[in-house]
Write a protein that holds these residues in place. Structure first.
Motif, short mmCIF file in Angstrom:
data_model
loop_
_atom_site.label_atom_id
_atom_site.label_comp_id
_atom_site.label_asym_id
_atom_site.label_seq_id
_atom_site.Cartn_x
_atom_site.Cartn_y
_atom_site.Cartn_z
N ARG A 135 0.82 -1.22 0.00
CA ARG A 135 0.00 0.00 0.00
C ARG A 135 0.86 1.27 0.00
O ARG A 135 0.62 2.18 -0.79
CB ARG A 135 -0.91 -0.01 1.24
CG ARG A 135 -1.98 1.06 1.21
CD ARG A 135 -2.88 0.95 2.44
NE ARG A 135 -2.19 1.34 3.63
CZ ARG A 135 -2.33 2.53 4.22
NH1 ARG A 135 -3.17 3.42 3.75
NH2 ARG A 135 -1.64 2.82 5.30
N ARG A 195 -6.17 -6.23 -2.29
CA ARG A 195 -7.29 -5.31 -2.03
C ARG A 195 -7.87 -5.55 -0.64
O ARG A 195 -8.40 -4.62 -0.03
CB ARG A 195 -8.38 -5.48 -3.09
CG ARG A 195 -7.95 -4.99 -4.46
CD ARG A 195 -8.92 -5.36 -5.55
NE ARG A 195 -10.27 -4.86 -5.26
CZ ARG A 195 -11.30 -5.00 -6.10
NH1 ARG A 195 -11.14 -5.63 -7.26
NH2 ARG A 195 -12.47 -4.53 -5.78
N GLN A 196 -7.80 -6.79 -0.16
CA GLN A 196 -8.32 -7.11 1.17
C GLN A 196 -7.19 -7.17 2.21
O GLN A 196 -7.27 -6.55 3.25
CB GLN A 196 -9.09 -8.44 1.15
CG GLN A 196 -10.05 -8.59 -0.03
CD GLN A 196 -10.96 -7.39 -0.25
OE1 GLN A 196 -11.36 -6.68 0.69
NE2 GLN A 196 -11.30 -7.11 -1.52
N ALA A 236 -4.35 -5.85 2.24
CA ALA A 236 -3.83 -4.51 2.51
C ALA A 236 -4.98 -3.51 2.49
O ALA A 236 -4.78 -2.33 2.31
CB ALA A 236 -2.79 -4.13 1.46
N GLY A 237 -6.20 -4.00 2.67
CA GLY A 237 -7.37 -3.15 2.54
C GLY A 237 -7.57 -2.23 3.74
O GLY A 237 -6.79 -2.24 4.70
N PRO A 238 -8.63 -1.41 3.67
CA PRO A 238 -8.92 -0.47 4.74
C PRO A 238 -8.91 -1.16 6.11
O PRO A 238 -9.53 -2.22 6.28
CB PRO A 238 -10.31 0.05 4.38
CG PRO A 238 -10.38 -0.07 2.89
CD PRO A 238 -9.60 -1.31 2.56
N GLY A 239 -8.20 -0.58 7.03
CA GLY A 239 -8.17 -1.10 8.39
C GLY A 239 -7.40 -2.39 8.57
O GLY A 239 -7.28 -2.89 9.68
N ILE A 240 -6.88 -2.96 7.49
CA ILE A 240 -6.14 -4.23 7.56
C ILE A 240 -4.65 -3.94 7.37
O ILE A 240 -3.86 -4.11 8.28
CB ILE A 240 -6.62 -5.23 6.48
CG1 ILE A 240 -8.13 -5.46 6.57
CG2 ILE A 240 -5.84 -6.53 6.61
CD1 ILE A 240 -8.60 -6.29 7.74
N LEU A 282 -13.56 -2.91 7.89
CA LEU A 282 -12.32 -3.62 7.61
C LEU A 282 -12.49 -4.27 6.24
O LEU A 282 -13.58 -4.69 5.87
CB LEU A 282 -12.06 -4.67 8.69
CG LEU A 282 -11.83 -4.11 10.09
CD1 LEU A 282 -11.56 -5.24 11.08
CD2 LEU A 282 -10.66 -3.14 10.10
N GLU A 317 -12.27 -4.02 1.97
CA GLU A 317 -13.12 -3.19 1.12
C GLU A 317 -14.58 -3.42 1.50
O GLU A 317 -14.98 -4.55 1.75
CB GLU A 317 -12.92 -3.56 -0.35
CG GLU A 317 -11.56 -3.19 -0.89
CD GLU A 317 -11.42 -3.46 -2.38
OE1 GLU A 317 -12.30 -4.14 -2.96
OE2 GLU A 317 -10.43 -3.01 -2.97
N VAL A 373 -8.77 3.14 0.90
CA VAL A 373 -7.60 2.38 1.35
C VAL A 373 -6.54 3.31 1.95
O VAL A 373 -5.73 2.90 2.77
CB VAL A 373 -7.04 1.49 0.21
CG1 VAL A 373 -6.15 2.27 -0.73
CG2 VAL A 373 -6.29 0.29 0.79
N TYR A 374 -6.56 4.59 1.53
CA TYR A 374 -5.61 5.54 2.13
C TYR A 374 -6.25 6.38 3.23
O TYR A 374 -5.57 7.20 3.85
CB TYR A 374 -4.97 6.42 1.06
CG TYR A 374 -4.03 5.62 0.18
CD1 TYR A 374 -2.86 5.10 0.71
CD2 TYR A 374 -4.33 5.36 -1.16
CE1 TYR A 374 -2.00 4.34 -0.07
CE2 TYR A 374 -3.48 4.60 -1.95
CZ TYR A 374 -2.31 4.10 -1.40
OH TYR A 374 -1.46 3.34 -2.16
#
Lengths: 441, 441, 441
Positions: free
Chosen positions: A264, A298-299, A301-305, B363, B365, B394-395
């Protein structure tokens, strides 16, 4: 690779396994996935196959109904199958609901998918979360269709069941983990995606053969997206606490290119090792941006991960013309293509295992002759080794790990690790600390 | 800009105001400045006009005597005005002391200024701190002068009075400030400098129209150099405590170029926003060095002051041939030129107002379809929006503000702000902190 | 450099000294070193000559036996000296053990060294730590040798004695030190290496002439490698505690190039000053990597030592064809070549002495006219000085030292130091802190 050997090379083994798995009709759930995992379990006996019931919540998602398919075709009025699932399982839109109906051509067209620019390719189309049915065919086939009535038959089931995935944990002396994840949901395509599972399986076999492992390896075979999300929803705490590095293994079978999809932020330990290894293994590799991502990073390194995962690939998904069509068949990949990717990834794992921070034990340069490390017979190779030893010593300062030293002195990290072993045995360096731990949150 | 509208565009309004103000004879003090400020006050009614008496100390400087001028000319023996202040107020050296004397041509030459390389231009010359008198004329005019006696008359006053400046404070919900400063001392020139005051005035009107403002805006109309120094000497404590960003508004009227003069160290929040906005608004803009400075950033970012100010300009002072001559007239600027600069600066202000640090609430996508954010009808524009949403998410990690995210994902920050509003309304992100505060000392 | 002066230039003085020292047969121990040090002591009377007995341990090394040589030759059967040490002291392999024997040509060949690619050069060969004997000759000479019997005679001694080195400490007002180290072990070669000792001696004389010195200078004349190791083993504690900067002075005599060998990590105060000075003194200088090192930085910046040393050179060792052969003679160097390197190094020392962090005392720009610092007669040179003054003032912020300011404003640091003195005398800046201390561990 000894050409007189009767043992297949690792590349040949991988290619043969891809050939075995190619005909199975995989999707994100269903028996195709189970058969694939069962095949892999034959040589990865410690792999556990998990089943997660439909309806199980996973973060923002829910495990969908399970899809299975027995037969599907479009027949003309005479009963001739003119598009037949038995001929190629890409002919059916993935997750098509069952249907048995007569339509005129104009109505049928709404359910057909083809590629005018690639008229001999069957496209790969799915509809996991919106119920519909459809057929995919070559554009040549489609252009042959004459006005008239057609029977569309799909004998599928779309009902509560479960999502299947495989998980293999190979313990090391540390609880710190390296993640390898690949996906098993793509039907009858080769580079994207049977190359990932077979390369990952061979990496697992190599790891299993090692007398000791420093890291614990978490090796995951999941359906793409929903599988990764489900897996993360069940394991995120442990993975957050322990993951030092990770690779999404995909598109690792052809011979055309080497590609890197960084993490990311592009600055993790995994990025550093992957770039270093590729700079020696395939100096003309292409580095993409994380914005070009399209697989399970995408998962992971995804949001919150935000786990530190990268992909080392041959030809990246989306960049080669055969991508997501029936043209991505077994002719797209080769033993040599698979083995090149396998070696790049295995070298990364070797570097993780052997990387460390050392400190020189003498002040000033040691007298290499006294330690039997300076060539008595001077020649270019020896000179170069002596120079590498002195360069390694001067940067073995308790601050730089072997990968940083390797970058500075222009020598592959695994060669530095060999030199470090020699110097350690002569007492000329001492271990300052194992590397990699500093990567954890 | 609707061509059928009866409302003038903002560009037309600015151009019209510049035309109104063009004939006034401004200098660093005197009635020309007061008339200019009075004109601006008509539509900026909350602007305060300050008068600072001559002799008032300001750091290393002192407010000079006030200069006013009624008439000036050079006449030949027949009494014909051959150089006439009434024809162009650049004909008199700014701050010329009064004179009424006869001289022969050779003596007169010592008081004349012209540009041999630009023979049809009247140069702009001033002598604020050394008492002298002089006339400026085109080189063509000068070459016409025949030997003989000439009468030089300047009916000016140079006496204790005051220095005038305008100040408009637009309060926001925060005490943190954004500074806009422009200068009102240049007589009868257009790009440098009536463009600055009229663009600044329109920015102020736009800010006044906003239902809410986050930042407090400090908008300053001063004579260059001494005005900025006087202003700083009276406000430095508050400005040091509160200034988050600032712009010196100058040379913002022509259509030839976009220019950026960065801050002293080039790395402030203002620089970051200005570069980002220009990279989308005018990708071929030219970035200068702070060493190329030449306007009031010399004071606002001067020794011991160091406020984070930059200039976004069209053609930078000193870089275009008409600079500091009578050729920098109303044909040099245009409604479109003014409006382009206005929009670049206004976009910066919008970005400051809307920038923030967000954090994704899910958490992995999210399933965009479930939230109605994934296009059901796929097309290129929709795809791109879905991709932008996933990239923003993601950012949105509580670490990167929208400007950093915008840079990373290649989308203008104000578009990111729109997306963030959508995601906020769907509960997919949450505000982590307002940005900009970290910029204060 | 006044061509009518009767005083020799510093370049001429250095060249003359190199000529005096050229014939001596230096090695890492022995009378050649002692004679060289004695010659230097004539004009560096405070230099101490140290003798370290053979067998003394120094880190991983031991001081070897002392080597001296009286005569050596190869004679043919008729008694003609066909290779003669008296003709050139490179004819004998350094540290050759004594021998007096008859051999046939085939046996003799095992003891001969020549360069087929440079057939008119005598190579420089040594064998300090493995006992052997040998002769070096031009390849032309070697090709003349006819089958037959030859007498090889080396009248050398290799016996316990001592290693000699010179040390000159020039105290400054601070205990913080600058190191200059050069080597005195190379026989009858000019660029590598008599240029180093003679340039270092002239730098020492220049330092001795200064009315005050801020830094203490540690100036060291050692045999290469073992001398530096011995020196460090005796002084490392003080050097670690005090060294702010250092130079290994070598290959500083020719006119072909300027070269920089940076420090181990390339980011020390010494690197910064050296790069700055060279960027003005010789903008086309070539920067090498620390991996290209080959002189005493191997020890001074060696494992566990890591002093901040760099080399400013003319043509770097190993990069010119005459290197380590008899062709590196007095025609390779020149007064101008030596003086160029001397001036580059002396400018670095001046910068170290004068560098400091200043802070402007006024807020905003000062009114330079009031301080007599603004040109009344405008011209290009004056303009440039006023601009440099304003640029220096704006970066005199208590954060940037003069070298950083010099880099930012594009003016040599020593010119900045002159401007700073002027501004200091006008009270426009004040000393914030002396620079350089922050470099110490």
């Amino acid at each position: 690779m000894d050409s007189t050997s009767f043992e297949p090379t690792v590349g040949e083994t991988m290619y043969s396994r891809a050939s075995d798995l190619f005909p199975l009709c995989r999707s994100i759930t269903g028996d195709g996935v189970r058969q694939t995992l069962g095949y892999l379990q034959d040589f990865l006996p410690d792999m556990t196959i998990h089943e997660v019931p439909s309806g199980t919540p996973a973060f923002d998602w829910t495990v969908p109904d399970e899809w299975n398919i027995e037969d599907a075709y479009i027949a003309d009025e005479a009963g001739n199958r003119i598009v037949d699932f038995r001929a190629h399982n890409l002919h059916v839109v993935g997750y098509s609901e069952p249907v048995d109906t007569w339509l005129i051509l104009d109505e049928l067209q709404n359910h057909l998918h083809s590629l005018p620019e690639q008229p001999s390719a069957i496209p790969y189309v799915t509809s996991y979360y919106v119920r519909r049915w459809g057929f995919c065919l070559t554009h040549h086939q489609r252009e042959q269709l004459k006005p008239g009535r057609y029977r569309a038959v799909i004998r599928s089931t779309l009902a509560p069941g479960s999502l299947s995935y495989g998980e293999l944990i190979l313990p090391g002396s540390e609880t710190t983990e390296i993640l390898l994840s690949t996906y098993v949901c793509h039907p009858s395509m080769a580079n994207n995606e049977l190359s990932g599972p077979v390369v990952t399986a061979s990496l697992a076999e190599w790891l299993m053969r090692q007398p000791t492992r420093r890291y614990t390896y978490r090796i995951v075979f999941v359906p793409e997206t929903i599988g990764a999300i489900v897996y993360l929803s069940r394991n995120i705490e442990a993975m957050r606490a322990n993951t030092a590095a990770g690779f999404i293994v995909t598109c690792v079978g052809d011979e055309r290119a080497y590609s890197l999809l960084p993490s990311r932020l592009g600055n993790t330990y995994t990025d550093r090792v992957a770039r270093h290894v590729l700079s020696h293994h395939a100096p003309d590799y292409r580095e993409y941006s994380f914005l070009d991502r399209g697989s399970d990073e995408r998962q992971y390194a995804g949001p919150g991960i935000d786990l530190p995962v990268v992909s080392i690939m041959r030809s990246k998904y989306g960049t080669y013309p055969e991508y997501h069509t029936s043209l991505d068949d077994l002719s797209m990949i080769s033993p040599a293509g698979l083995e090149g990717a396998y070696r790049a990834l295995r070298t990364c794992l070797e570097v993780f295992e052997r990387n460390a921070v050392y400190r020189a034990t003498t002040l000033c340069e040691p007298q290499l002759q006294r330690h039997g490390l300076f060539p008595t017979l001077a020649n270019r190779a020896n000179d170069s080794q002596a120079r590498n030893i002195l360069n390694l010593l001067v940067y073995a300062d308790g601050q730089h790990d072997l990968v940083e030293i390797a970058e500075r002195i222009g020598v592959p990290a695994h060669v530095c690790a060999d030199l470090a072993e020699t110097l350690l045995s002569h007492g000329l360096i001492t271990l300052s600390e194992e590397s990699g731990k500093q990567q954890l949150a």
